[in-house]
Design an enzyme around this catalytic site. Structure first.
Site, PDB file in Angstrom:
ATOM      1  N   ALA A  62       3.980   3.995   1.013  1.00  0.00           N
ATOM      2  CA  ALA A  62       4.650   4.511   2.220  1.00  0.00           C
ATOM      3  C   ALA A  62       5.724   3.500   2.631  1.00  0.00           C
ATOM      4  O   ALA A  62       5.736   2.995   3.756  1.00  0.00           O
ATOM      5  CB  ALA A  62       3.653   4.786   3.349  1.00  0.00           C
TER       6      ALA A  62
ATOM      7  N   HIS B 115       9.279  -3.472   3.580  1.00  0.00           N
ATOM      8  CA  HIS B 115       8.884  -3.705   2.188  1.00  0.00           C
ATOM      9  C   HIS B 115      10.119  -4.022   1.334  1.00  0.00           C
ATOM     10  O   HIS B 115      10.095  -4.919   0.493  1.00  0.00           O
ATOM     11  CB  HIS B 115       8.214  -2.456   1.596  1.00  0.00           C
ATOM     12  CG  HIS B 115       6.934  -2.043   2.257  1.00  0.00           C
ATOM     13  ND1 HIS B 115       6.816  -0.891   2.997  1.00  0.00           N
ATOM     14  CD2 HIS B 115       5.700  -2.615   2.269  1.00  0.00           C
ATOM     15  CE1 HIS B 115       5.578  -0.768   3.431  1.00  0.00           C
ATOM     16  NE2 HIS B 115       4.871  -1.798   3.016  1.00  0.00           N
TER      17      HIS B 115
ATOM     18  N   GLU C  78       5.520 -11.665   7.239  1.00  0.00           N
ATOM     19  CA  GLU C  78       5.016 -12.357   8.438  1.00  0.00           C
ATOM     20  C   GLU C  78       4.501 -11.371   9.470  1.00  0.00           C
ATOM     21  O   GLU C  78       3.846 -11.754  10.422  1.00  0.00           O
ATOM     22  CB  GLU C  78       6.128 -13.214   9.062  1.00  0.00           C
ATOM     23  CG  GLU C  78       6.442 -14.448   8.257  1.00  0.00           C
ATOM     24  CD  GLU C  78       7.448 -15.357   8.936  1.00  0.00           C
ATOM     25  OE1 GLU C  78       8.005 -14.968   9.990  1.00  0.00           O
ATOM     26  OE2 GLU C  78       7.683 -16.457   8.409  1.00  0.00           O
TER      27      GLU C  78
ATOM     28  N   SER D 135       6.358  -0.405  10.182  1.00  0.00           N
ATOM     29  CA  SER D 135       5.004  -0.299   9.640  1.00  0.00           C
ATOM     30  C   SER D 135       4.817   1.115   9.102  1.00  0.00           C
ATOM     31  O   SER D 135       5.328   2.082   9.680  1.00  0.00           O
ATOM     32  CB  SER D 135       3.983  -0.557  10.758  1.00  0.00           C
ATOM     33  OG  SER D 135       2.708  -0.104  10.361  1.00  0.00           O
TER      34      SER D 135
ATOM     35  N   MET E 199       0.842  -1.203   0.000  1.00  0.00           N
ATOM     36  CA  MET E 199       0.000   0.000   0.000  1.00  0.00           C
ATOM     37  C   MET E 199       0.878   1.255   0.000  1.00  0.00           C
ATOM     38  O   MET E 199       0.411   2.347   0.340  1.00  0.00           O
ATOM     39  CB  MET E 199      -0.944  -0.007   1.204  1.00  0.00           C
ATOM     40  CG  MET E 199      -1.897  -1.197   1.157  1.00  0.00           C
ATOM     41  SD  MET E 199      -3.460  -0.914   1.990  1.00  0.00           S
ATOM     42  CE  MET E 199      -2.911  -0.704   3.666  1.00  0.00           C
TER      43      MET E 199
ATOM     44  N   VAL F 256      10.639  -7.384   9.646  1.00  0.00           N
ATOM     45  CA  VAL F 256      11.790  -6.492   9.808  1.00  0.00           C
ATOM     46  C   VAL F 256      11.459  -5.489  10.912  1.00  0.00           C
ATOM     47  O   VAL F 256      10.367  -4.901  10.919  1.00  0.00           O
ATOM     48  CB  VAL F 256      12.104  -5.759   8.482  1.00  0.00           C
ATOM     49  CG1 VAL F 256      13.283  -4.806   8.662  1.00  0.00           C
ATOM     50  CG2 VAL F 256      12.390  -6.779   7.383  1.00  0.00           C
TER      51      VAL F 256
ATOM     52  N   HIS G 260       8.942   1.216   3.542  1.00  0.00           N
ATOM     53  CA  HIS G 260      10.009   1.227   4.555  1.00  0.00           C
ATOM     54  C   HIS G 260      10.862  -0.011   4.325  1.00  0.00           C
ATOM     55  O   HIS G 260      10.616  -0.796   3.397  1.00  0.00           O
ATOM     56  CB  HIS G 260       9.396   1.274   5.959  1.00  0.00           C
ATOM     57  CG  HIS G 260       8.350   0.220   6.197  1.00  0.00           C
ATOM     58  ND1 HIS G 260       8.649  -1.120   6.231  1.00  0.00           N
ATOM     59  CD2 HIS G 260       7.004   0.313   6.372  1.00  0.00           C
ATOM     60  CE1 HIS G 260       7.548  -1.803   6.455  1.00  0.00           C
ATOM     61  NE2 HIS G 260       6.525  -0.966   6.532  1.00  0.00           N
TER      62      HIS G 260
ATOM     63  N   ARG H 114       2.290   2.801   9.344  1.00  0.00           N
ATOM     64  CA  ARG H 114       1.513   3.573  10.326  1.00  0.00           C
ATOM     65  C   ARG H 114       2.387   4.126  11.466  1.00  0.00           C
ATOM     66  O   ARG H 114       1.935   4.998  12.204  1.00  0.00           O
ATOM     67  CB  ARG H 114       0.378   2.734  10.914  1.00  0.00           C
ATOM     68  CG  ARG H 114      -0.750   2.469   9.918  1.00  0.00           C
ATOM     69  CD  ARG H 114      -1.903   1.739  10.574  1.00  0.00           C
ATOM     70  NE  ARG H 114      -3.031   1.546   9.668  1.00  0.00           N
ATOM     71  CZ  ARG H 114      -3.194   0.486   8.887  1.00  0.00           C
ATOM     72  NH1 ARG H 114      -2.291  -0.480   8.879  1.00  0.00           N
ATOM     73  NH2 ARG H 114      -4.253   0.380   8.099  1.00  0.00           N
TER      74      ARG H 114
HETATM   75  P1  AMP Z   1       1.445  -2.928   3.500  1.00  0.00           P
HETATM   76  O1  AMP Z   1       2.009  -1.902   2.569  1.00  0.00           O
HETATM   77  O2  AMP Z   1       1.483  -2.522   4.930  1.00  0.00           O
HETATM   78  O3  AMP Z   1       0.114  -3.457   3.035  1.00  0.00           O
HETATM   79  O4  AMP Z   1       2.443  -4.151   3.420  1.00  0.00           O
HETATM   80  C1  AMP Z   1       2.804  -4.757   2.204  1.00  0.00           C
HETATM   81  C2  AMP Z   1       3.520  -6.045   2.501  1.00  0.00           C
HETATM   82  O5  AMP Z   1       4.685  -5.767   3.280  1.00  0.00           O
HETATM   83  C3  AMP Z   1       2.658  -7.026   3.307  1.00  0.00           C
HETATM   84  O6  AMP Z   1       2.903  -8.332   2.830  1.00  0.00           O
HETATM   85  C4  AMP Z   1       3.180  -6.838   4.713  1.00  0.00           C
HETATM   86  O7  AMP Z   1       3.025  -7.979   5.523  1.00  0.00           O
HETATM   87  C5  AMP Z   1       4.649  -6.574   4.446  1.00  0.00           C
HETATM   88  N1  AMP Z   1       5.276  -5.869   5.564  1.00  0.00           N
HETATM   89  C6  AMP Z   1       4.853  -4.715   6.152  1.00  0.00           C
HETATM   90  N2  AMP Z   1       5.653  -4.393   7.182  1.00  0.00           N
HETATM   91  C7  AMP Z   1       6.600  -5.365   7.256  1.00  0.00           C
HETATM   92  C8  AMP Z   1       7.718  -5.626   8.125  1.00  0.00           C
HETATM   93  N3  AMP Z   1       8.028  -4.803   9.127  1.00  0.00           N
HETATM   94  N4  AMP Z   1       8.458  -6.726   7.906  1.00  0.00           N
HETATM   95  C9  AMP Z   1       8.146  -7.575   6.894  1.00  0.00           C
HETATM   96  N5  AMP Z   1       7.123  -7.384   6.042  1.00  0.00           N
HETATM   97  C10 AMP Z   1       6.355  -6.308   6.230  1.00  0.00           C
END
Ligand code: AMP
Length: 248
Positions: A26, A31, A142, A179, A24, A170, A28, A181
């Site tokens: 943003a 990702h 995860e 995250s 989504m 991570v 870090h 957020r």
């Molecule tokens: P999101 O952009 O938050 O929807 O996340 C996109 C993907 O990155 C999803 O598969 C999340 O589980 C993964 N993700 C987000 N934060 C982390 C993290 N700290 N460590 C590993 N994977 C992450």
């Protein structure tokens, strides 16, 4: 690196041996670690950036979700990503979400009762993205373990052609799971936030871990053990944090 916004244009690229990382935005380091794994394993790496409206049960959360597209594209370019897919909600939901995918076992657990409709939105958008991108492997973190598990089971149940691969969480040096957020935490909340990981990793009972979090100022949705892991979801102010660790 190509940036594509329409499903048909993606199909016309005719890519093979694809590793796909849905996000989504943003972005870090969490990702980017997933992107690195995909880069090692696949010839073509495709990342999607789409703030999926149907998975937000809280409209304020959708409105305030961080959006940093220019920086995201620079980061992905320097990771050697081949294609970034940035679709429009109007194309993804041309049906006005009249078709949707529901699951009624795993999605009733953990975050399910606290986020009505959230996993329907996740499963529906992931299925659509997998259909458009057609990856050999799709990578998920995860950190969102319940989501990873649901997507793995969806791939099995619907005989999808993509292998679903999980990538370890991570963390910041103080243990906080990265995250998008986290950027919305105040300075004081950011100091308290690593306690979520500490309480998950400790040997206290689930009830004691929950009390410690509440005493520190978290509003706790749950601390629970399932699938050999300990999970928690809790608010600091308006920001909802989730995390999980393997129980040794
Ligand atoms: P999101 O952009 O938050 O929807 O996340 C996109 C993907 O990155 C999803 O598969 C999340 O589980 C993964 N993700 C987000 N934060 C982390 C993290 N700290 N460590 C590993 N994977 C992450």
């Amino acid at each position: 690196m190509k940036t594509i916004t329409r499903a048909l244009d993606f199909r016309e690229l005719g890519l093979t041996n694809i590793g796909f990382v849905p996000t989504m935005g943003a972005l870090h380091q969490g990702h980017l670690e997933i992107v690195k794994v995909a880069r090692q394993e696949c010839k073509n790496v495709v990342v999607s950036i789409f703030v999926n409206p149907t998975q937000f049960n809280d409209q304020d959360d959708l409105k305030n979700y961080p959006r940093t597209i220019d920086r995201d594209l620079e980061l992905l370019n320097s990771e050697g990503v081949d294609v970034v897919f940035v679709p429009e909600a109007s194309e993804i939901y041309a049906d006005n979400f009249s078709f949707r995918l529901s699951e009624n076992k795993i999605s009733n657990l953990l975050c399910g009762p606290f986020r009505p409709g959230h996993f329907d939105g996740v499963l529906t958008v992931v299925l659509k993205l997998l259909q458009i991108v057609g990856p050999n492997k799709a990578y998920f973190g995860e950190k969102d373990f319940q989501q990873l598990k649901l997507i793995q089971e969806m791939a099995k149940a619907l005989f999808l052609n993509s292998q679903i691969v999980g990538v370890p969480t991570v963390r910041e040096p103080d243990g906080l799971a990265m995250s998008s957020r986290n950027s919305r935490l105040s300075a004081i909340e950011r100091e308290i936030a690593p306690l979520l990981f500490k309480e998950l990793s400790c040997t206290k009972t689930v009830a004691a871990a929950k009390s410690s979090l509440e005493a520190a100022g978290f509003k706790v949705d749950y601390v629970e053990e399932l699938w050999g892991r300990r999970f928690a979801a809790a608010y600091l102010g308006k920001v909802r944090l989730i995390d999980n660790v393997k129980i040794s």
